[in-house]
Design a protein around this motif. Structure first.
Motif, PDB file in Angstrom:
ATOM      1  N   ALA A  87       0.838  -1.205   0.000  1.00 25.98           N
ATOM      2  CA  ALA A  87       0.000   0.000   0.000  1.00 25.98           C
ATOM      3  C   ALA A  87       0.877   1.261   0.000  1.00 25.98           C
ATOM      4  N   GLU A  88       1.985   1.228   0.737  1.00 29.64           N
ATOM      5  CA  GLU A  88       2.867   2.411   0.761  1.00 29.64           C
ATOM      6  C   GLU A  88       3.474   2.677  -0.616  1.00 29.64           C
ATOM      7  N   ILE A  89       3.790   1.595  -1.332  1.00 32.43           N
ATOM      8  CA  ILE A  89       4.311   1.779  -2.703  1.00 32.43           C
ATOM      9  C   ILE A  89       3.265   2.515  -3.542  1.00 32.43           C
ATOM     10  N   ILE A  90       1.995   2.108  -3.391  1.00 32.61           N
ATOM     11  CA  ILE A  90       0.916   2.736  -4.170  1.00 32.61           C
ATOM     12  C   ILE A  90       0.766   4.213  -3.770  1.00 32.61           C
ATOM     13  N   CYS A  91       0.892   4.501  -2.482  1.00 34.74           N
ATOM     14  CA  CYS A  91       0.782   5.899  -2.017  1.00 34.74           C
ATOM     15  C   CYS A  91       1.837   6.772  -2.697  1.00 34.74           C
ATOM     16  N   GLU A  92       3.063   6.252  -2.793  1.00 30.01           N
ATOM     17  CA  GLU A  92       4.148   7.045  -3.366  1.00 30.01           C
ATOM     18  C   GLU A  92       4.041   7.139  -4.892  1.00 30.01           C
ATOM     19  N   ASP A  93       3.651   6.022  -5.509  1.00 26.42           N
ATOM     20  CA  ASP A  93       3.704   5.941  -6.971  1.00 26.42           C
ATOM     21  C   ASP A  93       2.459   6.539  -7.619  1.00 26.42           C
ATOM     22  N   LEU A  94       1.300   6.404  -6.940  1.00 29.05           N
ATOM     23  CA  LEU A  94       0.039   6.869  -7.522  1.00 29.05           C
ATOM     24  C   LEU A  94      -0.581   8.015  -6.730  1.00 29.05           C
ATOM     25  N   GLY A  95      -0.257   8.100  -5.430  1.00 28.09           N
ATOM     26  CA  GLY A  95      -0.758   9.233  -4.650  1.00 28.09           C
ATOM     27  C   GLY A  95      -1.992   8.941  -3.814  1.00 28.09           C
ATOM     28  N   LYS A  96      -2.499   7.693  -3.841  1.00 27.26           N
ATOM     29  CA  LYS A  96      -3.692   7.383  -3.024  1.00 27.26           C
ATOM     30  C   LYS A  96      -3.405   7.628  -1.550  1.00 27.26           C
ATOM     31  N   ASN A  97      -4.440   7.880  -0.758  1.00 31.59           N
ATOM     32  CA  ASN A  97      -4.196   7.924   0.680  1.00 31.59           C
ATOM     33  C   ASN A  97      -4.058   6.488   1.198  1.00 31.59           C
ATOM     34  N   PHE A  98      -3.548   6.338   2.417  1.00 31.57           N
ATOM     35  CA  PHE A  98      -3.120   5.015   2.883  1.00 31.57           C
ATOM     36  C   PHE A  98      -4.288   4.028   2.971  1.00 31.57           C
ATOM     37  N   GLU A  99      -5.427   4.485   3.510  1.00 34.91           N
ATOM     38  CA  GLU A  99      -6.585   3.588   3.655  1.00 34.91           C
ATOM     39  C   GLU A  99      -7.037   3.084   2.287  1.00 34.91           C
ATOM     40  N   ASP A 100      -7.066   3.994   1.332  1.00 35.53           N
ATOM     41  CA  ASP A 100      -7.529   3.626   0.006  1.00 35.53           C
ATOM     42  C   ASP A 100      -6.530   2.687  -0.680  1.00 35.53           C
ATOM     43  N   ALA A 101      -5.240   2.945  -0.480  1.00 38.27           N
ATOM     44  CA  ALA A 101      -4.217   2.077  -1.071  1.00 38.27           C
ATOM     45  C   ALA A 101      -4.303   0.674  -0.463  1.00 38.27           C
ATOM     46  N   LYS A 102      -4.606   0.609   0.828  1.00 35.91           N
ATOM     47  CA  LYS A 102      -4.763  -0.711   1.455  1.00 35.91           C
ATOM     48  C   LYS A 102      -5.951  -1.448   0.828  1.00 35.91           C
ATOM     49  N   GLY A 103      -7.014  -0.702   0.524  1.00 36.01           N
ATOM     50  CA  GLY A 103      -8.176  -1.309  -0.140  1.00 36.01           C
ATOM     51  C   GLY A 103      -7.809  -1.862  -1.508  1.00 36.01           C
ATOM     52  N   ASP A 104      -6.950  -1.147  -2.234  1.00 34.31           N
ATOM     53  CA  ASP A 104      -6.480  -1.583  -3.552  1.00 34.31           C
ATOM     54  C   ASP A 104      -5.805  -2.959  -3.425  1.00 34.31           C
ATOM     55  N   VAL A 105      -4.934  -3.093  -2.417  1.00 36.39           N
ATOM     56  CA  VAL A 105      -4.239  -4.373  -2.208  1.00 36.39           C
ATOM     57  C   VAL A 105      -5.252  -5.444  -1.772  1.00 36.39           C
ATOM     58  N   PHE A 106      -6.139  -5.075  -0.856  1.00 36.52           N
ATOM     59  CA  PHE A 106      -7.046  -6.078  -0.287  1.00 36.52           C
ATOM     60  C   PHE A 106      -7.993  -6.657  -1.329  1.00 36.52           C
ATOM     61  N   ARG A 107      -8.503  -5.777  -2.218  1.00 37.86           N
ATOM     62  CA  ARG A 107      -9.442  -6.282  -3.222  1.00 37.86           C
ATOM     63  C   ARG A 107      -8.736  -7.208  -4.218  1.00 37.86           C
ATOM     64  N   GLY A 108      -7.422  -7.035  -4.371  1.00 37.89           N
ATOM     65  CA  GLY A 108      -6.654  -7.981  -5.190  1.00 37.89           C
ATOM     66  C   GLY A 108      -6.421  -9.291  -4.457  1.00 37.89           C
ATOM     67  N   LEU A 109      -6.112  -9.154  -3.173  1.00 34.70           N
ATOM     68  CA  LEU A 109      -5.893 -10.329  -2.327  1.00 34.70           C
ATOM     69  C   LEU A 109      -7.101 -11.273  -2.370  1.00 34.70           C
ATOM     70  N   GLU A 110      -8.285 -10.691  -2.403  1.00 35.88           N
ATOM     71  CA  GLU A 110      -9.498 -11.514  -2.429  1.00 35.88           C
ATOM     72  C   GLU A 110      -9.571 -12.363  -3.703  1.00 35.88           C
ATOM     73  N   VAL A 111      -8.993 -11.863  -4.787  1.00 32.12           N
ATOM     74  CA  VAL A 111      -9.018 -12.659  -6.020  1.00 32.12           C
ATOM     75  C   VAL A 111      -7.996 -13.801  -5.931  1.00 32.12           C
ATOM     76  N   ILE A 112      -6.868 -13.547  -5.250  1.00 31.50           N
ATOM     77  CA  ILE A 112      -5.926 -14.664  -5.032  1.00 31.50           C
ATOM     78  C   ILE A 112      -6.620 -15.739  -4.198  1.00 31.50           C
ATOM     79  N   GLU A 113      -7.381 -15.307  -3.199  1.00 28.69           N
ATOM     80  CA  GLU A 113      -8.115 -16.284  -2.371  1.00 28.69           C
ATOM     81  C   GLU A 113      -9.046 -17.129  -3.241  1.00 28.69           C
ATOM     82  N   GLN A 114      -9.664 -16.469  -4.214  1.00 30.37           N
ATOM     83  CA  GLN A 114     -10.564 -17.215  -5.095  1.00 30.37           C
ATOM     84  C   GLN A 114      -9.769 -18.209  -5.954  1.00 30.37           C
TER      85      GLN A 114
END
Ligand code: NAD
Length: 498
Positions: A86-113
């Motif tokens: 998430a911190e990489i996303i904050c630096e590279d794209l500018g998202k705030n931390f909570e939102d960047a964590k959501g970006d990672v989490f929604r991807g993680l859910e697809v790995i779970e699938q």
């Protein structure tokens, strides 16, 4: 390779490939250079596809439970590195931390699938379809798939693609957005650290030329794309013409309908996050709010809530959202705001020229609200992809539905209401592929699929869920007769099974 080159991963090596030029990758809040992206050439495409094709020979024979176990380990690795990604996303794209964590989490859910691939890729069986004859279907991997991803979800969208494709037994070449490639690099490293065989995933950097060489390569079986409408249409047409299977998830203009019986506070809170969260750079962002009847009186409170939103650098307290991805994006958004004002939309909150103390070089766009927008205006018709909300009026639900159903795109929509009858009618009649009822951004979890309609999607089978398992496999149907001396009764001249 110099320190600042952002590596590709081709044929078992982290490399800058045969690139002859690079693109600087900048922090959008400060313009600090994070690295130089090597632009992959036709030679790099050749190498990546050849390595993935060679890896397919063994990977397709790897038992499904072993493929699933790799996804279990990958899921654990991504979970362990969740905040760092998430911190990489904050630096590279500018998202705030909570939102960047959501970006990672929604991807993680697809790995779970993807871990459940043995169940989701099971075939069907019908016994005794004729005397001594059984029929069954199996879903087999196809070979090398290509993925082309946009800038706005650098974790989630690559993870929509390669884990499922690979779990299904394919190999994959990922070309992420050239604007924020750092998270895909880390996701690739983690995949290898989780024990992925060397060449089942290739990471190829580049621009549109790299993408076009990849999607038309003869050894690519299918293409998964996410990005804007014009590029999505182009990718779909070009790759389909070259004989590929294609799914192209494209741009949007999403409406929220507010009925007068809705909970006003819930509406305003939902609207702020859904319109300006991630600086409006979401394909499921709400960019149009349709106020029905007496709900039109809520506009002043919506204006106040918009004005209270403060973008900032992610490390600063209270950053509602961050900068937009590039200076070019900021210039384009500000130009569209100018057009909206000129064509007669009422610019009640103007985010142009927004300054954030301490970050004079950031690509800031303040929250922006146009009131009394009508559907022939360009500010309505174009996807702005910034923190810009258009407000429209409708006398009743019929009028609101007519506005939405006339749109050329149909990714997501939502209705806020206390009426079950209104909600049911809306979900039944609206011509949009993902519908929220008192939910502003109805992105389905990955046991469903991401089902945009109209020009928000080009193809047949959608991203993730059961549809994606079908996309990444082809069905073989076997009819088998196991009985002694089956042909001893003489030739069967009919097509009927006997
Ligand atoms: P984009 O279309 O500019 O780029 C997407 C990818 O396509 C990038 O990897 C880029 O290098 C490549 N590309 C660009 N032009 C190309 C061309 N002419 N030929 C071949 N490849 C080309 O999109 P973006 O600006 O990175 O992302 C924002 C867009 O993505 C928005 O329109 C948004 O709505 C859309 N989006 C859609 C979804 C969805 O699921 N429907 C999800 C996220 C984003």
């Amino acid at each position: 390779m110099t320190q600042s080159i952002i590596p590709m991963y081709i044929d078992g090596q982290f490399t800058q490939g045969a690139a002859t030029w690079t693109i600087p990758v900048l922090n959008p809040a400060t313009q600090a250079e994070l690295g130089q992206l090597p632009v992959g050439t036709a030679t790099d495409v050749e190498h990546a596809v050849a390595a993935a094709k060679a890896a397919f020979i063994d990977w397709r024979e790897t038992p499904v439970s072993e493929r699933a176990r790799l996804m279990m380990r990958y899921q654990e690795a991504v979970r362990d590195h969740h905040d760092a990604l998430a911190e990489i996303i904050c630096e590279d794209l500018g998202k705030n931390f909570e939102d960047a964590k959501g970006d990672v989490f929604r991807g993680l859910e697809v790995i779970e699938q993807a871990i459940g691939i043995a169940q989701t890729s099971m075939g069907e069986y019908a016994g005794n379809v004729a005397r001594g004859v059984d029929t069954y279907s199996i879903h087999q991997p196809m070979g090398v798939f290509a993925g082309i991803t946009p800038f706005n979800f650098p974790a989630m969208i690559p993870l929509w693609m390669f884990p499922l494709a690979i779990a299904a037994g394919n190999t994959f070449v990922l070309k992420p957005s050239e604007q924020d490639p750092l998270c895909p690099v880390r996701l690739t490293e983690l995949f290898l650290e989780a024990g992925a065989p060397a060449n089942i995933l290739q990471l190829l950097h580049g621009d549109k030329d790299t993408a076009n060489a990849l999607i038309t390569h003869p050894d690519i079986q299918g293409v998964s794309f996410v990005g804007s409408v014009p590029v999505g249409r182009h990718i779909y047409e070009t790759a389909a013409r070259a004989g590929k299977r294609v799914q192209a998830m494209a741009g949007a203009k999403n409406h929220m309908v507010v009925m007068p019986d809705a909970d006003k506070k819930a509406v305003i809170n939902a609207l702020m996050g859904a319109s300006c969260g991630a600086a409006g750079q979401r394909c499921m962002a709400i960019s149009v709010v349709v106020l029905v009847g007496e709900a039109q009186a809520w506009l002043p409170e919506i204006v106040d809530a918009m004005r209270a939103l403060t973008p900032n650098y992610w490390k600063e307290p209270g950053a509602a959202y961050g900068p937009v991805v590039s200076q070019a994006a900021k210039t384009r958004i500000e130009a569209l705001i100018e057009v909206g004002a000129e064509e007669g939309a009422e610019l009640v909150v103007d985010g142009r020229g927004y300054a954030v103390p301490g970050y004079p070089n950031g690509n800031w766009v303040g929250p922006t609200l146009f009131a009394n927008v009508t559907s022939e205006m360009q500010i309505y018709q174009e996807e702005v992809f910034g923190p810009v909300l258009c407000q429209m009026n409708a006398a009743d639900l019929d009028e609101a539905l007519a506005i939405i159903n006339a749109s050329t795109v149909g990714n997501g929509t939502s209705i806020f209401t206390a009426s079950g009858a209104a909600a049911r009618r809306f979900q039944h009649e609206v011509e949009v592929g993902m519908v929220g009822i008192n939910v502003p951004i109805p992105v389905p979890l990955p046991f469903f699929s991401f089902t945009g309609w109209k020009q928000s999607f080009f193809g047949d089978l959608h991203a993730y869920g059961k549809q994606a398992v079908k996309f990444y496999t082809r069905t073989k149907t076997v009819t088998a007769r196991w009985k002694d001396s089956p042909q001893s009764q003489g030739a069967n001249m009919s097509i009927q099974l006997k």
